[in-house]
Design a protein around this motif. Sequence first.
Motif, PDB file in Angstrom:
ATOM      1  N   UNK A   1       0.848  -1.184   0.000  1.00  0.00           N
ATOM      2  CA  UNK A   1       0.000   0.000   0.000  1.00  0.00           C
ATOM      3  C   UNK A   1       0.887   1.238   0.000  1.00  0.00           C
ATOM      4  N   UNK A   2       0.509   2.236  -0.789  1.00  0.00           N
ATOM      5  CA  UNK A   2       1.155   3.544  -0.781  1.00  0.00           C
ATOM      6  C   UNK A   2       0.087   4.556  -0.388  1.00  0.00           C
ATOM      7  N   UNK A   3       0.355   5.303   0.673  1.00  0.00           N
ATOM      8  CA  UNK A   3      -0.579   6.322   1.168  1.00  0.00           C
ATOM      9  C   UNK A   3      -1.989   5.758   1.366  1.00  0.00           C
ATOM     10  N   UNK A   4      -2.063   4.537   1.886  1.00  0.00           N
ATOM     11  CA  UNK A   4      -3.339   3.924   2.235  1.00  0.00           C
ATOM     12  C   UNK A   4      -4.077   3.255   1.092  1.00  0.00           C
ATOM     13  N   UNK A   5      -3.512   3.243  -0.092  1.00  0.00           N
ATOM     14  CA  UNK A   5      -4.168   2.644  -1.264  1.00  0.00           C
ATOM     15  C   UNK A   5      -3.377   1.412  -1.694  1.00  0.00           C
ATOM     16  N   UNK A   6      -4.080   0.288  -1.824  1.00  0.00           N
ATOM     17  CA  UNK A   6      -3.399  -0.929  -2.259  1.00  0.00           C
ATOM     18  C   UNK A   6      -2.956  -0.770  -3.702  1.00  0.00           C
TER      19      UNK A   6
END
Length: 126
Positions: A80-85
């Motif tokens: 995940x990057x910044x809460x997004x898978x």
Amino acid sequence: MDYSSGVWQFEGQGFVPNGTSGTTIAQIHRASHGATTLILRIYNGNMMYYARDKIEKNLYNRWFRLNIIHDVDGGQLMVFIDGIQKFQTADKGPGNLYFKCGVYAARSNISYYMESRWRDIKIFKK
């Protein structure tokens, strides 16, 4: 902290300055099939799974939150990057595993300058 079963998560705030390329910034070390279960590399500002799959682009010169979830029993990895898978794949088998972050040179296409910064690192176990 080593682990060999269950669900584990790495979380950290990362920063990679412009000019750093061909560097491993995070990994899960050890596996039953190879020396590593996961390697995340930066090439020209893009985060790659090893040198194959693009996970995220344009990471230079900004803080980003990286979460890596490893379901050892289920054999799955999620990034995940910044809460997004952004990525999911099968792992490379069980082992005596551990998370690493920092700067490690890749085998090819590397820059002379390499840096990554990390803060707020946490490890979670479900």
